[in-house]
Design an enzyme around this catalytic site. Structure first.
Site, PDB file in Angstrom:
ATOM      1  N   LYS A 245     -17.200  13.595 -10.567  1.00 12.13           N
ATOM      2  CA  LYS A 245     -17.199  15.038 -10.323  1.00 12.13           C
ATOM      3  C   LYS A 245     -15.782  15.545 -10.506  1.00 12.13           C
ATOM      4  O   LYS A 245     -14.857  15.087  -9.841  1.00 12.13           O
ATOM      5  CB  LYS A 245     -17.705  15.332  -8.916  1.00 12.13           C
ATOM      6  CG  LYS A 245     -17.628  16.801  -8.549  1.00 12.13           C
ATOM      7  CD  LYS A 245     -18.264  17.065  -7.205  1.00 12.13           C
ATOM      8  CE  LYS A 245     -18.089  18.504  -6.800  1.00 12.13           C
ATOM      9  NZ  LYS A 245     -18.717  18.769  -5.492  1.00 12.13           N
TER      10      LYS A 245
ATOM     11  N   LYS B 291     -20.572  15.624 -13.466  1.00 16.30           N
ATOM     12  CA  LYS B 291     -20.578  17.047 -13.131  1.00 16.30           C
ATOM     13  C   LYS B 291     -19.214  17.646 -13.368  1.00 16.30           C
ATOM     14  O   LYS B 291     -18.229  17.046 -12.922  1.00 16.30           O
ATOM     15  CB  LYS B 291     -20.964  17.203 -11.660  1.00 16.30           C
ATOM     16  CG  LYS B 291     -20.881  18.595 -11.113  1.00 16.30           C
ATOM     17  CD  LYS B 291     -21.174  18.590  -9.653  1.00 16.30           C
ATOM     18  CE  LYS B 291     -20.916  19.969  -9.115  1.00 16.30           C
ATOM     19  NZ  LYS B 291     -21.105  20.035  -7.680  1.00 16.30           N
TER      20      LYS B 291
HETATM   21  C1  PBG Z   1     -19.734  20.617  -3.007  1.00 16.07           C
HETATM   22  C2  PBG Z   1     -20.449  21.070  -4.213  1.00 16.07           C
HETATM   23  C3  PBG Z   1     -20.007  22.004  -5.161  1.00 16.07           C
HETATM   24  C4  PBG Z   1     -21.024  22.102  -6.110  1.00 16.07           C
HETATM   25  C5  PBG Z   1     -22.060  21.274  -5.705  1.00 16.07           C
HETATM   26  N1  PBG Z   1     -21.675  20.643  -4.549  1.00 16.07           N
HETATM   27  C6  PBG Z   1     -18.799  22.835  -5.200  1.00 16.07           C
HETATM   28  C7  PBG Z   1     -17.452  22.242  -5.201  1.00 16.07           C
HETATM   29  O1  PBG Z   1     -17.247  21.027  -5.270  1.00 16.07           O
HETATM   30  O2  PBG Z   1     -16.528  23.043  -5.102  1.00 16.07           O
HETATM   31  C8  PBG Z   1     -20.979  22.976  -7.323  1.00 16.07           C
HETATM   32  C9  PBG Z   1     -22.286  23.166  -8.027  1.00 16.07           C
HETATM   33  C10 PBG Z   1     -22.287  24.279  -9.013  1.00 16.07           C
HETATM   34  O3  PBG Z   1     -21.245  24.848  -9.370  1.00 16.07           O
HETATM   35  O4  PBG Z   1     -23.382  24.607  -9.467  1.00 16.07           O
HETATM   36  N2  PBG Z   1     -20.606  20.422  -1.945  1.00 16.07           N
END
Ligand code: PBG
Length: 317
Positions: free
Chosen positions: A188, A241
């Site tokens: 991520k 992601k």
């Molecule tokens: C954190 C989380 C995020 C997303 C999913 N889980 C945001 C981040 O890490 O700032 C983003 C998902 C999206 O942008 O669709 N719990």
């Protein structure tokens, strides 16, 4: 006959934002078509997704109140626990996945426990406000077990906290939830494409950023190392992601970890770009969505987490 990649409703996971109340459908301005839903409305949305052939939902919660460690997320009365119970009862065949992270639940908006307290802070060598990795693991364990108790089929830790998969696996097994799977956000990235999500889930950091734990967009080999660790720690599924700016990383993980199902998260900013261009008449929405989702599959994803799931499933019928 010669097409190499196919796309179908059963490739999708549909994310839902669950909030307290009844009859609530609060639109998210930066994500047209997506709403914060109260539990009753989330059931209706889950039923609709299932009827279109979408096999799974991913739940995010907007708590009633926030605190430094995000207590609502491990409460049996938490909004996600309520939604899991309700959806599993209404649509038992639908796979319910829950987000295991703290940022929507903490008053500071960070994904874990912070080093706070001035001179008295637990780790004087680390700066004030630094995210404490191992202290966070204990909270994530409690969240995962609470979601499993509510009936979640799969938990999805999204915080990029080192050791989260092993820690959660151990906690789940000790609580007799050996059958609950882990979908790990393996790679991520600290991405600008999460902007609209932070409005949707009300979980943006109040200060600083997430760069101490999320990945540098410049790194691909590091994604292999992160995924290797998750596999060793017992992850059942891996994830990359965001999806679009990281198609090469999806391909890399697919080639290296062929034995594990691979998910890709087509994130909020990717969704918002297509929606905004379509609203202006600058792009053919249906064609752009199907092309995007096909590309993510072609890159090697087995599972696509996408806000387009419902519409795409309708178009693919
Ligand atoms: C954190 C989380 C995020 C997303 C999913 N889980 C945001 C981040 O890490 O700032 C983003 C998902 C999206 O942008 O669709 N719990």
């Amino acid at each position: 006959m010669v097409r190499e990649t196919s796309l179908a409703a059963d490739d999708f996971v549909y994310p839902l934002f669950v909030t307290h109340g009844r009859g609530v459908r609060k639109p998210i301005a930066s994500m047209p078509g997506v709403c914060q839903l109260s539990v009753d409305q989330s059931i209706a949305e889950a039923e609709l997704a299932a009827s279109l052939g979408v096999p799974a939902v991913l739940l995010f919660g907007i708590p009633a109140s926030k605190d430094p460690i995000g207590k609502e997320n491990f409460s049996p009365h938490g909004v996600v626990a309520q939604a899991v119970r309700a959806i599993k009862q209404a649509v038992p065949a639908l796979v319910v996945i829950t987000d295991v992270c703290l940022c929507e639940y903490t008053d500071h908006g960070h994904c874990g426990v912070l080093n706070t307290g001035g001179e008295e802070r637990p780790h004087p060598r680390l700066p004030e406000g630094y995210l404490l990795n191992d202290e966070t693991l204990d909270v994530l364990d409690r969240v995962a077990v609470a979601h499993a108790e509510a009936g979640a089929d799969v938990v999805a830790p999204s915080g990029m906290i080192d050791g989260m998969v092993r820690s959660i696996r151990t906690a789940l097994d000790a609580a007799n939830f050996a059958h609950v799977g882990i979908l790990s956000y393996s790679a991520k990235y600290a991405s600008s494409f999460y902007g609209p999500f932070r409005e949707a889930a009300e979980g943006g950091p109040r200060f600083g950023d997430r760069k101490t734990h999320q990945m540098d967009p410049a790194n691909a080999r590091e994604a292999l190392r992160e995924a290797e660790r998750d596999v060793a720690e017992g992850a059942d599924m891996l994830m990359v992601k965001p999806a679009l700016a990281y198609l090469d990383v999806i391909r890399l993980l697919r080639d290296r970890f062929g034995s594990h199902p691979l998910a890709a998260y087509n994130v909020s900013g990717e969704y918002a770009m297509i929606k905004a261009a379509a609203a202006n008449g600058w792009i053919d929405e249906r064609a752009a969505v199907l092309e995007t989702l096909t590309a993510i599959k072609r890159a090697g994803a087995d599972i696509i987490i996408t806000y387009h799931a419902k519409e795409a499933a309708q178009w693919l019928k």
